[in-house]
Design an enzyme around this catalytic site. Structure first.
Site, short mmCIF file in Angstrom:
data_model
loop_
_atom_site.label_atom_id
_atom_site.label_comp_id
_atom_site.label_asym_id
_atom_site.label_seq_id
_atom_site.Cartn_x
_atom_site.Cartn_y
_atom_site.Cartn_z
N CYS A 1 -6.09 5.70 -1.27
CA CYS A 1 -6.44 4.63 -2.21
C CYS A 1 -7.33 5.22 -3.31
O CYS A 1 -8.24 5.99 -3.01
CB CYS A 1 -7.19 3.53 -1.47
N HIS B 1 0.11 -2.53 0.29
CA HIS B 1 -1.23 -1.96 0.07
C HIS B 1 -1.92 -2.64 -1.12
O HIS B 1 -3.08 -3.05 -1.04
CB HIS B 1 -1.12 -0.44 -0.16
N GLU B 2 -1.18 -2.77 -2.24
CA GLU B 2 -1.78 -3.39 -3.44
C GLU B 2 -2.02 -4.87 -3.22
O GLU B 2 -3.03 -5.42 -3.68
CB GLU B 2 -0.87 -3.17 -4.66
N HIS C 1 -5.21 -5.60 -1.65
CA HIS C 1 -6.35 -5.54 -2.57
C HIS C 1 -6.66 -6.92 -3.15
O HIS C 1 -7.83 -7.28 -3.30
CB HIS C 1 -6.08 -4.58 -3.73
ZN LIG Z 1 -5.80 0.96 -2.85
#
Ligand SMILES: [Zn+2]
Length: 195
Positions: A105, A147-148, A151
């Protein structure tokens, strides 16, 4: 314009992003800046909280993965062209077996850990023109989206590892918050003490 990337430990990375509408101030400029920032840091994805905005926006460009010759030709071609702006995204379904991938990341430099995620997602979102899409994505592209997407839900990949691994990483993560890490891109560290 290249924006500084917010490092681990900043509370903005823990906020659940809010939805935005067409009138969000300077949206196209923000998206352009995020693209430039992601490219500069050689990332495959970047979410708005990572540049200090707790909104439901993230961008993805998996083209760097298309050079991986361990992948099937078909997936490489797909990854070469998988460039998207996701606004107000909602993962409506996750399915398939969990598989492991070594994730990293931009907000957590120098740390990579194996993370298990399901292989296929259905995601509803609007693009930068506020056109609605529902897309089914699998493989490595789905992995990057998951993954995004995490966030904008205030979740980091280091939350998804075993408690033993979390304990082993504690000092390293603290050092990142303090700015004790070297990166080729600009970052903003929550606990950096300036002399
Ligand atoms: Zn990330």
């Amino acid at each position: 314009m290249i924006l500084p990337i917010i490092a681990y430990g900043d509370p903005i990375l823990r906020k659940v992003g809010v939805e935005i509408d067409k009138d969000y101030p300077n949206l196209s400029e923000l998206v352009e800046n995020m693209k430039e920032t992601m490219e500069n840091a050689q990332g495959v994805g970047l979410a708005a909280p990572q540049i200090g905005k707790a909104i439901r926006l993230f961008i993805i460009d998996t083209s760097p993965f298309s050079a991986d010759d361990e992948l099937e030709d078909e997936e490489r071609d797909f990854l070469a062209n998988f460039k998207r702006v996701f606004i107000n995204a909602n993962i409506v379904k996750e399915e398939g077996d969990e598989w492991v991938f070594n994730e990293g990341c931009l907000s957590i430099p120098d740390i990579r850990e194996d993370v298990f995620r399901q292989e296929k997602i259905t995601i509803a979102y609007v693009d930068e023109n506020f056109k609605k899409h529902t897309e089914v994505i699998d493989g490595l592209a789905a992995r990057v989206v998951q993954h995004e997407y995490d966030h904008i839900e205030g979740i980091l990949f280091t939350d998804l590892i075993s408690s033993l691994k979390k304990r082993l990483l504690k000092n390293k993560l603290e050092n990142i918050s303090k700015g004790k890490v070297d990166t080729d891109y600009r970052m903003k560290f929550p606990l950096l003490k300036r002399k």
